[in-house]
Design a protein around this motif. Structure first.
Motif, short mmCIF file in Angstrom:
data_model
loop_
_atom_site.label_atom_id
_atom_site.label_comp_id
_atom_site.label_asym_id
_atom_site.label_seq_id
_atom_site.Cartn_x
_atom_site.Cartn_y
_atom_site.Cartn_z
N SER A 212 37.94 54.52 11.81
CA SER A 212 37.35 53.61 12.63
C SER A 212 38.08 53.00 13.72
O SER A 212 37.68 52.66 14.92
CB SER A 212 36.73 52.42 11.83
N LEU A 213 39.52 52.91 13.70
CA LEU A 213 40.50 52.65 14.74
C LEU A 213 40.63 53.72 15.65
O LEU A 213 41.19 53.66 16.76
CB LEU A 213 41.57 52.12 14.18
N CYS A 214 40.95 54.92 15.12
CA CYS A 214 41.33 56.21 15.92
C CYS A 214 40.45 57.16 15.56
O CYS A 214 40.65 57.63 14.26
CB CYS A 214 42.75 56.46 15.63
N GLU A 215 39.43 57.75 16.33
CA GLU A 215 38.42 58.76 15.86
C GLU A 215 39.20 60.14 15.98
O GLU A 215 38.86 61.09 15.22
CB GLU A 215 37.49 58.93 16.93
N ASN A 216 39.91 60.36 17.07
CA ASN A 216 40.45 61.56 17.45
C ASN A 216 41.95 61.36 17.67
O ASN A 216 42.26 60.60 18.87
CB ASN A 216 39.50 62.44 18.33
N TYR A 217 42.75 62.08 17.17
CA TYR A 217 44.16 62.07 17.65
C TYR A 217 44.55 63.68 18.23
O TYR A 217 44.62 64.58 17.18
CB TYR A 217 45.09 61.60 16.87
N SER A 218 44.73 63.87 19.37
CA SER A 218 45.21 65.16 19.88
C SER A 218 46.62 65.50 20.73
O SER A 218 47.10 64.38 21.13
CB SER A 218 44.21 65.92 20.57
N ALA A 219 47.34 66.76 20.29
CA ALA A 219 48.58 66.75 20.94
C ALA A 219 48.96 68.13 21.21
O ALA A 219 48.26 69.07 20.99
CB ALA A 219 49.60 66.07 19.80
N TYR A 220 49.89 68.22 22.26
CA TYR A 220 50.33 69.58 22.59
C TYR A 220 52.07 69.32 22.38
O TYR A 220 52.48 68.08 22.69
CB TYR A 220 50.57 69.98 24.09
N ILE A 221 52.62 70.37 21.78
CA ILE A 221 54.19 70.33 21.55
C ILE A 221 54.80 71.22 22.97
O ILE A 221 54.35 72.32 23.04
CB ILE A 221 54.65 70.83 20.27
N ILE A 222 55.56 70.71 23.66
CA ILE A 222 55.99 71.47 24.86
C ILE A 222 57.58 71.50 24.51
O ILE A 222 58.17 70.52 24.68
CB ILE A 222 55.71 71.10 26.10
N ARG A 223 58.13 72.69 24.72
CA ARG A 223 59.33 72.85 24.52
C ARG A 223 60.27 73.39 25.51
O ARG A 223 59.72 74.31 26.25
CB ARG A 223 59.76 73.91 22.98
N GLY A 224 61.56 72.98 25.41
CA GLY A 224 62.50 73.89 26.38
C GLY A 224 62.27 73.41 27.92
O GLY A 224 62.49 74.07 28.72
N ILE A 225 62.09 71.92 28.09
CA ILE A 225 61.61 71.62 29.34
C ILE A 225 62.96 71.00 30.14
O ILE A 225 63.85 70.74 29.34
CB ILE A 225 60.41 70.33 29.24
N ASN A 226 62.78 71.00 31.29
CA ASN A 226 63.98 70.35 31.86
C ASN A 226 63.21 69.20 32.73
O ASN A 226 62.45 69.07 33.78
CB ASN A 226 64.41 71.21 32.96
N VAL A 227 63.69 68.05 32.13
CA VAL A 227 63.17 66.74 32.93
C VAL A 227 64.11 66.30 34.12
O VAL A 227 65.14 66.07 34.04
CB VAL A 227 63.25 65.43 31.89
N SER A 228 63.23 66.22 35.27
CA SER A 228 63.89 65.89 36.59
C SER A 228 63.08 65.29 37.37
O SER A 228 61.97 64.74 37.03
CB SER A 228 64.04 67.26 37.14
N PRO A 229 63.57 64.63 38.58
CA PRO A 229 62.62 63.90 39.49
C PRO A 229 61.52 64.76 39.89
O PRO A 229 61.67 65.90 40.11
CB PRO A 229 63.74 63.46 40.51
N SER A 230 60.33 63.92 39.97
CA SER A 230 59.09 64.72 40.53
C SER A 230 59.12 65.15 41.90
O SER A 230 59.79 64.92 42.71
CB SER A 230 58.06 63.63 40.52
N PRO A 231 58.63 66.11 42.07
CA PRO A 231 58.46 67.02 43.48
C PRO A 231 57.60 65.89 44.18
O PRO A 231 56.94 65.05 43.92
CB PRO A 231 57.52 68.07 43.11
N PHE A 232 57.69 66.02 45.73
CA PHE A 232 57.30 65.16 46.52
C PHE A 232 55.78 64.94 46.30
O PHE A 232 55.46 63.79 46.20
CB PHE A 232 57.54 65.40 48.07
N PRO A 392 49.28 75.34 21.04
CA PRO A 392 47.89 75.19 21.39
C PRO A 392 47.69 73.81 20.80
O PRO A 392 48.32 73.02 20.61
CB PRO A 392 47.13 76.25 20.13
N LEU A 393 46.32 73.35 21.20
CA LEU A 393 45.98 71.98 20.82
C LEU A 393 45.98 71.63 19.35
O LEU A 393 45.54 72.47 18.61
CB LEU A 393 44.58 71.78 21.44
N ILE A 394 46.71 70.61 19.07
CA ILE A 394 46.94 70.36 17.78
C ILE A 394 45.83 68.82 17.56
O ILE A 394 45.86 68.20 18.40
CB ILE A 394 48.40 69.74 17.26
N GLU A 395 44.97 69.06 16.73
CA GLU A 395 43.97 67.87 16.56
C GLU A 395 43.69 67.34 15.24
O GLU A 395 43.61 68.19 14.39
CB GLU A 395 42.94 68.66 17.35
#
Ligand SMILES: [Zn+2]
Lengths: 799, 342
Positions: A212-232, A392-395
């Motif tokens: 009743s407080l959370c009807e749907n919780y969805s997620a993606y797992i993304i691996r091997g990323i490189n966190v950097s400053p954003s492009p302009f 894939p979408l994990i839901e």
């Protein structure tokens, strides 16, 4: 909420100038509070590329840059810490005038020539970032005019959305309204699956404890990323709408929030214990440190996102610091969910924490459409951060969303608006709104409401939508007041107006004062209508101590007004207020009473060249009050001495009628006068206006004027000083002969030759017969008998 | 006989000349005594009558009477001349400098907020609206729940509230009167509810912790949005001038559906655009809408049977605009130098 005019064009063709669009949106119910053009009037700014960098020979902090702009090269001295070879930058050349008025000229900086200036975002008036120069994206071609590059000149709209329209809390939301308005096609963001390995078996356990407080919780797992400053382009878009660029992951979630209106959150997957996700209520006193580095103490009414051990986010409000995405992060879990609006609002309120996310969740988000936003963000992160894989979408769809239907009647819609709209016209409007008509039965339509329109719940909501599209301005004005509806006489209104007119005619100024006062006021000047020592009723959440208690008397405020005006050298202060007081009956309960308060101080009229002014005194003030009561035709009251600590004990009185306390009046206590800085001859009265309303008779009554002349006879008596006038009046009333019409006091005297402890009064009686001229002998006889009875009763002497 | 006749003529001539040469009131009195007094010349003539034959007495008597009257008239005439003269000189002496200031008799003033409030009430009373009031300490139910603003609804943020106790607060609008009236009456009802309302807002030039509001509503069988627009147009023209135009635009209030905000053409700049109207030519003065079915239900009315409109406006805001005042606190300071301007 801020909207970018140039960004809006990506989603819909806008055939209007920003000014016209602002008016159109306002008339559509999306009130545009302000328009801010940015990037205008920037001539002589080009895109340059830093091709060489040398230290400045004379200054450690300065650098000498060679900037290429097409075929031309410029030498520019730059002090920004972030300048580097290979950057594309905005270069202001000779002739450019920056928004702050600075004019660019060829110059020499500590011995080195400089042909222009590399600018920061702030210097160009494009944002608040002044920390370093603005670094442009690859899409900016060196040598081109900076001003004409996409996304530089823009117009930012500040829209004040009403709380019922969360569907408009995004660029596409506003674009949808523009599309409905213009009929132009709405172009939702187009994106495609990135060329990244889709790891089918990448999964995480998601548990929802309370659907009743959370009807749907969805997620993606993304691996091997490189966190950097954003492009302009990314940083520019979110910064223009008032957000700070942090890194690609955070910026993408914010970008999608602005674009599609759905809050998302990214966790550093490797910091989640389990790893698993449990959506549950917090334990009583469970703690979390949120992203703003503050420790929050939770309770079991609050929803959290937890890993196997601890909460990692306050659901829908703010993420936790422990799982924050940083530059070291390689794997993330990107979350999207539908949370119960009431629960989010309660949590945000009790934590005193309002965020972009909570603002949207508590107004209601799109319980179906959010997965699109989640996918959009996941793909974008995978692409921008060079991910090695994406799941894939994990839901966990714990409570599948139900489709919402409304049945409406086109006749009723037309009748509520008051405009003859045909069935077909109404159908056309509904279709324009993107609402599906799933069933048609003559005038009755069954509508399927899109999941983003959380505000549409009943038939009347459809009426508003149709009226809005038809145009509020086109609805005709019907002639008002054609039907007879029985009216009620409002005696209070009549009384109040009459009293204002009378008092204003008598020279009094009406005042209105604040009903909320300091608690201490009541201690100094308590309510004369309440039990002794009863504290005033207070608000639980005052703005300050000065506005905490509900006034239990109008006197303190009115005396303050006297003081203010005396301070401003007002010579004749005559004031009144009509208003409610709150007579405390228990600490949190009060009776509201309508009161009249009157105050006078100093001169009756301002002094002038004619000589000294007459001063207010007790009897003048009393005379005025009696005159006021007389014009209301209120005569049945008594006056007696009263003791109130803030009034002069010898010059204060109460008015009463039997057991009913009508009011008090008198001179204020000399020490109160000193405290307040008001004249010693300040007089105050407070009357129960409701009593006056009940007893007044403004209708008037006629009795014929006398036909025969009256005869007057005087009576002079010497009585004990202690006998008050009321006792004498009562005695006179006791023996009143039928022929006596009236009597009055004509003089009062104490002192030589009247003996010590005595006073002399002369009274004048008027006798009149209704059916003949009274003869002197008849009057004498009546008067002498009367006088004898009075003298005997009072035990006094004739003089 | 002849002797007495000539005596009479002589007296007459003497008297006339003496009276003519009289110079003041006192001399007139002296002459009056000399001729008409008990021992006066004319009076003495009567005594001489006895020396005349009875036949001649009436004739002589008449002559003496005539003489007496003539002398008296001359004296009176001269006397009133002197009276007029003395009055004339007195009036000259009594001349004042009429340009000097008079003795002060100050008249009072009605508070500007009351003035605006009364004007609003007058306009609606003339249209057949009754005036109702409700308590300032209000139940949370009447202030919020019955008006379709449930707990934990974002709409509650629109009105910062002072709480007194659990379930009790200082009303944030006069809309609760709507419910109270509906509970006690049967449709049709046409009522305005003026009164003091409270908001938990910091006190500064633009906002105050309380203000005055007028709420109005009309419920009947066929009340439409067009009726609402009609009443708003009429009110705006009465209040702000015959040339006033209105602009209405969709808005949101939980207790009305559809809802609107009503702007009037700026009367400060004749809609040309000024600082006050933020160069739009429009001033926002009023919120309104068709009463939400949930509100009708809460008041005990059947939304399938009746429909209605409601509107509400802030009096301080209107007064600030009308008089071009830039600080709301002035209304509650009651400086007589301020109040005397209205
Ligand atoms: Zn204007």
């Amino acid at each position: 909420m801020k909207i970018s005019y140039s960004w809006l064009q990506e989603f819909v063709d806008v055939p209007y100038t920003p000014e016209v669009l602002a008016d159109k949106l306002t008339l559509l119910g999306l009130e545009v509070a302000s328009l801010t053009p940015i990037g205008k009037n920037l001539s002589n700014v080009v895109v340059g590329e830093v091709i060489d960098l040398k230290p400045h020979p004379q200054a450690d902090k300065l650098k000498v840059c060679t900037v290429a702009a097409g075929a031309k090269k410029y030498n520019v001295v730059c002090g920004a810490p972030n300048v580097a070879v290979g950057q594309r930058v905005p270069l202001a050349l000779e002739g450019c005038v920056l928004p702050d008025g600075m004019e660019i000229k060829k110059t020499e900086i500590r011995g080195v020539g400089s042909q222009g200036m590399i600018c920061s975002q702030k210097e160009l008036g494009l944002g608040d970032d002044a920390a370093g120069i603005m670094v442009l994206g690859e899409s900016f071609e060196p040598g081109t005019d900076f001003n004409s590059a996409k996304g530089i000149t823009d117009c930012i709209f500040e829209i004040e959305l009403t709380p019922n329209r969360p569907d408009c809390l995004s660029m596409t939301g506003i674009a949808r309204e523009v599309s409905i308005l213009t009929g132009n096609v709405l172009r939702y963001p187009v994106y495609s699956k990135p060329e990244v390995l889709e790891k089918q078996d990448d999964n995480i356990s998601i548990t929802i404890k309370d659907p009743s407080l959370c009807e749907n919780y969805s997620a993606y797992i993304i691996r091997g990323i490189n966190v950097s400053p954003s492009p302009f382009w990314l940083a520019n878009k979110i910064e223009k709408l008032g957000m700070r660029s942090i890194n690609t992951v955070v910026d993408v979630t914010n970008f999608v929030l602005l674009e599609m209106g759905h809050p998302l959150h990214a966790f550093d997957l490797n910091k989640l214990k389990g790893p698993q996700i449990i959506v549950r209520r917090a334990l009583q006193c469970e703690k979390i440190i949120t992203l703003d580095s503050k420790e929050r103490i939770l309770d079991k009414s609050m929803l959290v996102i937890a890993d196997s051990d601890d909460p990692v986010a306050v659901a829908g409000v703010m993420g936790g610091a422990s799982s924050e995405v940083s530059v070291e992060t390689t794997d993330i879990l990107l979350e999207g969910a539908y949370f119960n609006p009431v629960s989010i609002r309660k949590t945000a309120k009790s934590l005193g924490l309002s965020t972009e996310a909570s603002h949207r969740f508590e107004r209601g988000t799109d319980r179906v459409g959010f997965q699109k936003a989640l996918q959009r963000a996941a793909y974008l992160i995978a692409e921008l951060c060079g991910a090695s894989s994406i799941s894939p979408l994990i839901e966990n769809n714990a409570l599948p969303a139900e489709e919402k239907f409304i049945v409406c009647n086109t006749k009723k819609i037309s009748s509520l608006i008051g405009v003859e709209l045909s069935h077909d016209e109404i159908v056309a409007f509904i279709e324009k709104l993107g609402i599906d008509i799933v069933q048609r039965n003559h005038e009755n339509l069954k509508l399927s409401i899109p999941s983003y329109r959380v505000d549409i719940a009943i038939e009347e909501d459809i009426v508003e939508e149709i009226a809005r599209l038809y145009g509020y301005d086109k609805i005709p004005m019907a002639r008002p007041g054609s039907t007879y509806v029985e009216c009620e006489v409002n005696k209070k209104l009549i009384y109040s107006r009459f009293t204002r007119d009378v008092l204003v005619g008598a020279g009094f100024y009406e005042t209105l004062t604040c009903s909320l006062v300091s608690e201490s006021v009541n201690k100094r000047i308590p309510c004369w209508l309440s039990e002794p020592n009863m504290p005033p009723v207070c608000v639980q959440n005052p703005i300050s101590e000065m506005q905490k208690a509900l006034q239990a008397s109008l006197i303190p405020n009115l005396l303050d007004v006297v003081a203010v005006n005396v301070k401003h050298k007002a010579e004749a202060v005559k004031l009144f207020e009509l208003g409610n007081i709150f007579v405390p009956v228990s600490p949190m309960q009060a009776h509201e009473k309508y009161m009249l308060c009157i105050a006078v101080a100093g001169n009756i009229e301002p002094a002038s060249w004619h000589g000294s002014a007459e001063l207010w005194d007790f009897y003048k003030f009393k005379g005025f009050l009696v005159g006021y009561l007389d014009i209301l035709d209120i005569k049945s009251y008594m006056v007696d001495r009263v003791t109130l600590e803030y009034l002069h004990q010898g010059r204060s009185a109460k008015l009463y009628d039997g057991d009913t306390f009508i009011g008090i009046f008198g001179q204020i206590h000399p020490s109160v006068a000193i405290d307040l800085g008001v004249p010693e001859n300040t007089f105050i009265a407070e009357l129960d206006a409701q009593f006056l309303i009940d007893k007044m008779n403004l209708r008037g009554a006629y009795s014929p004027l006398p036909k025969y002349p009256a005869v007057e006879r005087d009576l002079a008596i010497v009585v004990d000083r202690q006998i008050n006038f009321q006792q004498i009046a009562e005695t006179l009333a006791m023996f009143e002969p039928p022929l006596m019409e009236d009597w009055k006091l004509v003089s009062l005297y104490e002192g030589d030759p009247i003996p010590e402890g005595k006073k002399s009064l002369s009274l004048r009686m008027r006798y009149r017969s209704a059916d003949s001229t009274l003869k002197d002998e008849e009057a004498d006889s009546v008067h002498n008998d009367y006088a004898a009875q009075v003298v005997r009763k009072l035990g006094c002497e004739l003089r | 006989m002849f002797e007495i006749k000539s005596q009479i003529s002589k007296i007459k001539v003497d008297a006339e000349s003496l009276i003519r040469s009289c110079e003041n009131k006192n001399e007139i009195e002296q002459l009056r005594v000399r001729f008409l007094g008990k021992k006066g010349v004319v009076t003495a003539l009567y005594k001489n009558l006895k020396d005349i034959t009875p036949e001649q007495r009436p004739e002589v008597g008449d002559l003496i009477n005539t003489l007496k009257d003539e002398v008296a008239r001359e004296l009176d005439c001269k006397q009133s001349f002197f009276l007029r003269e003395s009055l004339r000189s007195r009036l000259v002496e009594e001349e004042l400098d009429v340009t000097l200031p008079g003795k002060p008799v100050t008249l009072g003033r009605i508070h500007p907020i009351t003035k605006v409030l009364q004007r609003v009430i007058d306009i609606f009373q003339a249209l057949g609206f009754s005036v109702a009031e409700g308590p300032e300490i209000e139940k949370e139910y009447y202030n919020f729940d019955a008006l379709n603003i449930p707990s934990h609804h974002p709409a509650r943020d629109m009105q910062d509230t002072f709480f007194i106790d659990v379930g009790t607060l200082l009303r944030t609008h006069t809309s609760p009167v709507q419910i109270r009236v509906m509970e006690n009456r049967k449709p049709p009802v046409r009522v305005i509810a003026p009164g003091r309302v409270y908001r938990n807002e910091a006190i500064n030039a633009r906002s105050y912790c309380l203000f005055h509001q007028v709420e109005g509503f009309y419920v009947d069988k066929h009340v439409t949005f067009a009726d609402l627009k009609g009443i708003l147009g009429h009110f705006s023209r009465e209040m702000f001038g015959a040339k006033t135009a209105i602009r209405i635009r969709p808005s949101y209030f939980p207790f009305t559906e559809p809802s609107l905000e009503c702007d009037v053409s700026c009367f400060l700049c004749s809609a040309k655009g000024c600082r006050v109207c933020k160069y739009t030519g429009w001033l926002e003065i009023l919120g309104a809408g068709m009463i939400h079915p949930a509100v009708l239900k809460a008041g005990g009315f059947d939304p399938d049977e009746v429909q209605g409109y409601a509107f509400g406006m802030g009096i301080e805001r209107t007064a600030l605009l009308l008089y071009g005042i830039n600080d709301i606190r002035l209304f509650f300071e009651n400086d007589m130098r301020f109040l005397s301007q209205f």
